[in-house]
Design a protein around this motif. Structure first.
Motif, PDB file in Angstrom:
ATOM      1  N   ALA A 168       0.796  -1.103   0.043  1.00  0.00           N
ATOM      2  CA  ALA A 168       0.128   0.043  -0.010  1.00  0.00           C
ATOM      3  C   ALA A 168       0.830   1.231  -0.087  1.00  0.00           C
ATOM      4  O   ALA A 168       0.589   2.119  -0.639  1.00  0.00           O
ATOM      5  CB  ALA A 168      -0.978   0.072   1.063  1.00  0.00           C
ATOM      6  N   GLU A 169       2.058   1.415   0.528  1.00  0.00           N
ATOM      7  CA  GLU A 169       2.651   2.623   0.909  1.00  0.00           C
ATOM      8  C   GLU A 169       3.852   2.773  -0.101  1.00  0.00           C
ATOM      9  O   GLU A 169       4.306   3.898  -0.355  1.00  0.00           O
ATOM     10  CB  GLU A 169       3.164   2.533   2.360  1.00  0.00           C
ATOM     11  N   MET A 170       4.251   1.648  -0.777  1.00  0.00           N
ATOM     12  CA  MET A 170       5.224   1.836  -1.897  1.00  0.00           C
ATOM     13  C   MET A 170       5.148   2.870  -2.923  1.00  0.00           C
ATOM     14  O   MET A 170       6.117   3.499  -3.176  1.00  0.00           O
ATOM     15  CB  MET A 170       5.717   0.374  -2.325  1.00  0.00           C
ATOM     16  N   PRO A 171       3.857   2.902  -3.597  1.00  0.00           N
ATOM     17  CA  PRO A 171       3.853   4.289  -4.558  1.00  0.00           C
ATOM     18  C   PRO A 171       4.147   5.496  -3.929  1.00  0.00           C
ATOM     19  O   PRO A 171       4.635   6.379  -4.547  1.00  0.00           O
ATOM     20  CB  PRO A 171       2.233   3.989  -4.889  1.00  0.00           C
ATOM     21  N   ASN A 172       3.865   5.902  -2.540  1.00  0.00           N
ATOM     22  CA  ASN A 172       4.161   7.224  -2.277  1.00  0.00           C
ATOM     23  C   ASN A 172       5.262   7.211  -1.968  1.00  0.00           C
ATOM     24  O   ASN A 172       6.029   8.269  -1.951  1.00  0.00           O
ATOM     25  CB  ASN A 172       3.067   7.352  -1.113  1.00  0.00           C
ATOM     26  N   ILE A 173       6.144   5.970  -1.416  1.00  0.00           N
ATOM     27  CA  ILE A 173       7.665   6.073  -1.337  1.00  0.00           C
ATOM     28  C   ILE A 173       8.352   6.200  -2.777  1.00  0.00           C
ATOM     29  O   ILE A 173       9.594   6.905  -2.649  1.00  0.00           O
ATOM     30  CB  ILE A 173       8.450   4.732  -0.671  1.00  0.00           C
ATOM     31  N   GLN A 174       7.921   5.673  -3.737  1.00  0.00           N
ATOM     32  CA  GLN A 174       8.614   5.851  -5.068  1.00  0.00           C
ATOM     33  C   GLN A 174       8.321   7.266  -5.458  1.00  0.00           C
ATOM     34  O   GLN A 174       9.215   8.151  -5.878  1.00  0.00           O
ATOM     35  CB  GLN A 174       7.523   5.031  -6.130  1.00  0.00           C
ATOM     36  N   ARG A 175       7.140   7.929  -5.146  1.00  0.00           N
ATOM     37  CA  ARG A 175       7.325   9.564  -5.372  1.00  0.00           C
ATOM     38  C   ARG A 175       8.098  10.164  -4.730  1.00  0.00           C
ATOM     39  O   ARG A 175       8.618  11.292  -5.112  1.00  0.00           O
ATOM     40  CB  ARG A 175       5.575   9.769  -5.356  1.00  0.00           C
ATOM     41  N   LEU A 176       8.026   9.942  -3.520  1.00  0.00           N
ATOM     42  CA  LEU A 176       9.262  10.727  -2.647  1.00  0.00           C
ATOM     43  C   LEU A 176      10.458  10.516  -3.240  1.00  0.00           C
ATOM     44  O   LEU A 176      11.207  11.496  -3.134  1.00  0.00           O
ATOM     45  CB  LEU A 176       9.143   9.912  -1.125  1.00  0.00           C
ATOM     46  N   TYR A 177      10.894   9.181  -3.466  1.00  0.00           N
ATOM     47  CA  TYR A 177      12.233   9.092  -4.198  1.00  0.00           C
ATOM     48  C   TYR A 177      12.472   9.877  -5.190  1.00  0.00           C
ATOM     49  O   TYR A 177      13.501  10.246  -5.673  1.00  0.00           O
ATOM     50  CB  TYR A 177      12.130   7.309  -4.420  1.00  0.00           C
ATOM     51  N   GLU A 178      11.402   9.981  -6.265  1.00  0.00           N
ATOM     52  CA  GLU A 178      11.618  10.830  -7.454  1.00  0.00           C
ATOM     53  C   GLU A 178      11.701  12.180  -7.076  1.00  0.00           C
ATOM     54  O   GLU A 178      12.314  12.995  -7.965  1.00  0.00           O
ATOM     55  CB  GLU A 178      10.355  10.523  -8.281  1.00  0.00           C
ATOM     56  N   LYS A 179      11.071  12.717  -6.061  1.00  0.00           N
ATOM     57  CA  LYS A 179      10.891  14.043  -5.552  1.00  0.00           C
ATOM     58  C   LYS A 179      12.347  14.636  -5.031  1.00  0.00           C
ATOM     59  O   LYS A 179      12.742  15.953  -4.971  1.00  0.00           O
ATOM     60  CB  LYS A 179       9.754  14.479  -4.930  1.00  0.00           C
ATOM     61  N   VAL A 180      12.882  13.648  -3.973  1.00  0.00           N
ATOM     62  CA  VAL A 180      14.161  14.065  -3.251  1.00  0.00           C
ATOM     63  C   VAL A 180      15.333  13.640  -3.994  1.00  0.00           C
ATOM     64  O   VAL A 180      16.263  13.391  -3.388  1.00  0.00           O
ATOM     65  CB  VAL A 180      14.097  13.923  -2.035  1.00  0.00           C
ATOM     66  N   GLY A 181      15.249  13.291  -5.258  1.00  0.00           N
ATOM     67  CA  GLY A 181      16.408  12.776  -5.955  1.00  0.00           C
ATOM     68  C   GLY A 181      17.758  13.412  -5.430  1.00  0.00           C
ATOM     69  O   GLY A 181      17.761  14.949  -5.920  1.00  0.00           O
ATOM     70  N   SER A 182      18.772  12.966  -4.722  1.00  0.00           N
ATOM     71  CA  SER A 182      19.973  13.513  -4.572  1.00  0.00           C
ATOM     72  C   SER A 182      21.073  12.421  -4.340  1.00  0.00           C
ATOM     73  O   SER A 182      20.816  11.273  -3.894  1.00  0.00           O
ATOM     74  CB  SER A 182      19.650  14.311  -3.232  1.00  0.00           C
ATOM     75  N   ASP A 183      22.454  13.029  -4.446  1.00  0.00           N
ATOM     76  CA  ASP A 183      23.322  11.586  -4.224  1.00  0.00           C
ATOM     77  C   ASP A 183      23.714  11.937  -2.871  1.00  0.00           C
ATOM     78  O   ASP A 183      24.551  11.213  -2.326  1.00  0.00           O
ATOM     79  CB  ASP A 183      24.723  11.862  -5.081  1.00  0.00           C
ATOM     80  N   LYS A 184      23.000  12.711  -1.880  1.00  0.00           N
ATOM     81  CA  LYS A 184      23.493  12.704  -0.751  1.00  0.00           C
ATOM     82  C   LYS A 184      22.124  11.996   0.198  1.00  0.00           C
ATOM     83  O   LYS A 184      22.167  11.871   1.449  1.00  0.00           O
ATOM     84  CB  LYS A 184      23.364  14.098  -0.252  1.00  0.00           C
ATOM     85  N   ILE A 185      21.167  11.460  -0.424  1.00  0.00           N
ATOM     86  CA  ILE A 185      20.236  10.910   0.060  1.00  0.00           C
ATOM     87  C   ILE A 185      19.979   9.376  -0.458  1.00  0.00           C
ATOM     88  O   ILE A 185      19.976   9.090  -1.750  1.00  0.00           O
ATOM     89  CB  ILE A 185      18.571  11.611  -0.073  1.00  0.00           C
ATOM     90  N   ALA A 186      20.127   8.420   0.333  1.00  0.00           N
ATOM     91  CA  ALA A 186      20.024   7.052  -0.236  1.00  0.00           C
ATOM     92  C   ALA A 186      18.825   6.307   0.348  1.00  0.00           C
ATOM     93  O   ALA A 186      18.491   6.328   1.409  1.00  0.00           O
ATOM     94  CB  ALA A 186      21.259   6.187   0.334  1.00  0.00           C
ATOM     95  N   PHE A 187      18.094   5.679  -0.679  1.00  0.00           N
ATOM     96  CA  PHE A 187      17.021   4.968  -0.440  1.00  0.00           C
ATOM     97  C   PHE A 187      17.543   3.353  -0.176  1.00  0.00           C
ATOM     98  O   PHE A 187      18.106   2.895  -1.023  1.00  0.00           O
ATOM     99  CB  PHE A 187      15.893   5.088  -1.623  1.00  0.00           C
ATOM    100  N   VAL A 188      16.937   2.655   0.895  1.00  0.00           N
ATOM    101  CA  VAL A 188      17.320   1.438   0.967  1.00  0.00           C
ATOM    102  C   VAL A 188      15.835   0.604   1.212  1.00  0.00           C
ATOM    103  O   VAL A 188      15.539   0.688   2.055  1.00  0.00           O
ATOM    104  CB  VAL A 188      18.165   1.117   2.250  1.00  0.00           C
ATOM    105  N   MET A 189      15.355   0.046   0.024  1.00  0.00           N
ATOM    106  CA  MET A 189      14.283  -0.589   0.269  1.00  0.00           C
ATOM    107  C   MET A 189      14.564  -2.045   0.417  1.00  0.00           C
ATOM    108  O   MET A 189      14.895  -2.807  -0.485  1.00  0.00           O
ATOM    109  CB  MET A 189      13.328  -0.489  -1.048  1.00  0.00           C
ATOM    110  N   LEU A 190      14.471  -2.470   1.711  1.00  0.00           N
ATOM    111  CA  LEU A 190      15.189  -3.879   2.270  1.00  0.00           C
ATOM    112  C   LEU A 190      13.985  -4.960   2.292  1.00  0.00           C
ATOM    113  O   LEU A 190      13.348  -4.836   3.207  1.00  0.00           O
ATOM    114  CB  LEU A 190      15.721  -3.522   3.593  1.00  0.00           C
ATOM    115  N   SER A 191      13.779  -5.894   1.203  1.00  0.00           N
ATOM    116  CA  SER A 191      12.850  -6.866   1.297  1.00  0.00           C
ATOM    117  C   SER A 191      13.463  -8.080   2.346  1.00  0.00           C
ATOM    118  O   SER A 191      14.618  -8.624   2.114  1.00  0.00           O
ATOM    119  CB  SER A 191      12.665  -7.511  -0.149  1.00  0.00           C
ATOM    120  N   VAL A 192      12.430  -8.339   3.269  1.00  0.00           N
ATOM    121  CA  VAL A 192      12.938  -9.745   3.842  1.00  0.00           C
ATOM    122  C   VAL A 192      11.952 -10.677   3.562  1.00  0.00           C
ATOM    123  O   VAL A 192      11.581 -11.535   4.146  1.00  0.00           O
ATOM    124  CB  VAL A 192      12.429  -9.194   5.517  1.00  0.00           C
TER     125      VAL A 192
END
Length: 212
Positions: free
Chosen positions: A115-139
């Motif tokens: 449910a929340e992954m689409p809004n995380i994808q939008r956040l990722y696209e909007k704050v794109g920066s080499d100083k911000i790392a997104f780690v989507m960790l699948s268990v």
């Protein structure tokens, strides 16, 4: 000659039809997506926006709970922890030190994660920066192929990893999804258990301000 008795759906109890529908969704694996869609509608209400730490009052989170010990007090989080990309490459978590880390722990079978992954994808696209790392960790315990197919089907482009070993104690949680925001110094500055809406003005400004 006897007439064949026709079974009318009108005579079948509603609970039987409902149970049959859920059974079909479960067998086909669509129950996760169906529940996720309903929970996604809940996120759109704005009632589940992620808490954003108050920058001026570093000792307390917005929710009023005590701040998590700083890196100087508890060491850099994730030391010794290794991740694996979906391509099989190994990444040391400590290599992300110096960046703001948005760490989300999820699984393909988890409806609130879906449910929340689409809004995380939008956040990722909007704050794109080499100083911000997104780690989507699948268990996910269903293997990397399952995860890879899920990500490709959804069209997500944020970085996805799987743990190469046991999760560090500081990332342990009784629920998924769980999201951590880690400062460039290696300090956990926010922790959110359960699904949330992350693509908000407050969250974007918070991440970008830490990345300066």
């Amino acid at each position: 000659m006897m007439k064949k008795e026709q079974i009318s759906l009108k005579k079948v109890p509603g609970w039987v039809l409902l149970l049959a529908a859920f059974a079909v969704l479960y067998v086909t694996g669509l129950h996760t997506e169906a529940i996720g869609q309903l929970q996604r509608l809940m996120l759109k209400t704005g009632l589940l926006n992620a808490d954003v730490p108050e920058q001026a009052a570093g000792a307390l989170l917005k929710s009023g709970s005590p701040a998590i010990p700083s890196a100087s007090e508890a060491g850099v989080v994730g030391s010794g922890f290794q991740l694996t990309t979906l391509d099989g490459a190994t990444v040391d978590f400590k290599s992300l030190k110096g960046k703001v880390v948005f760490l989300n722990i999820w699984a393909t079978w988890c409806p609130p994660c879906v449910a929340e992954m689409p809004n995380i994808q939008r956040l990722y696209e909007k704050v794109g920066s080499d100083k911000i790392a997104f780690v989507m960790l699948s268990v996910d315990d269903r293997g990397v192929d399952k995860v890879q197919k899920f990500i490709q089907k959804k069209g997500f482009t944020f970085p996805v990893y799987m743990p190469a070993g046991l999760l560090p104690e500081e990332f342990s949680s009784e629920a998924i999804p769980t999201t951590f925001i880690i400062s460039p110094e290696g300090k956990i500055v926010a922790r959110q258990e359960g699904m949330a809406e992350y693509d908000t003005k407050e969250m974007r400004e918070f991440l970008l301000s830490m990345a300066k």
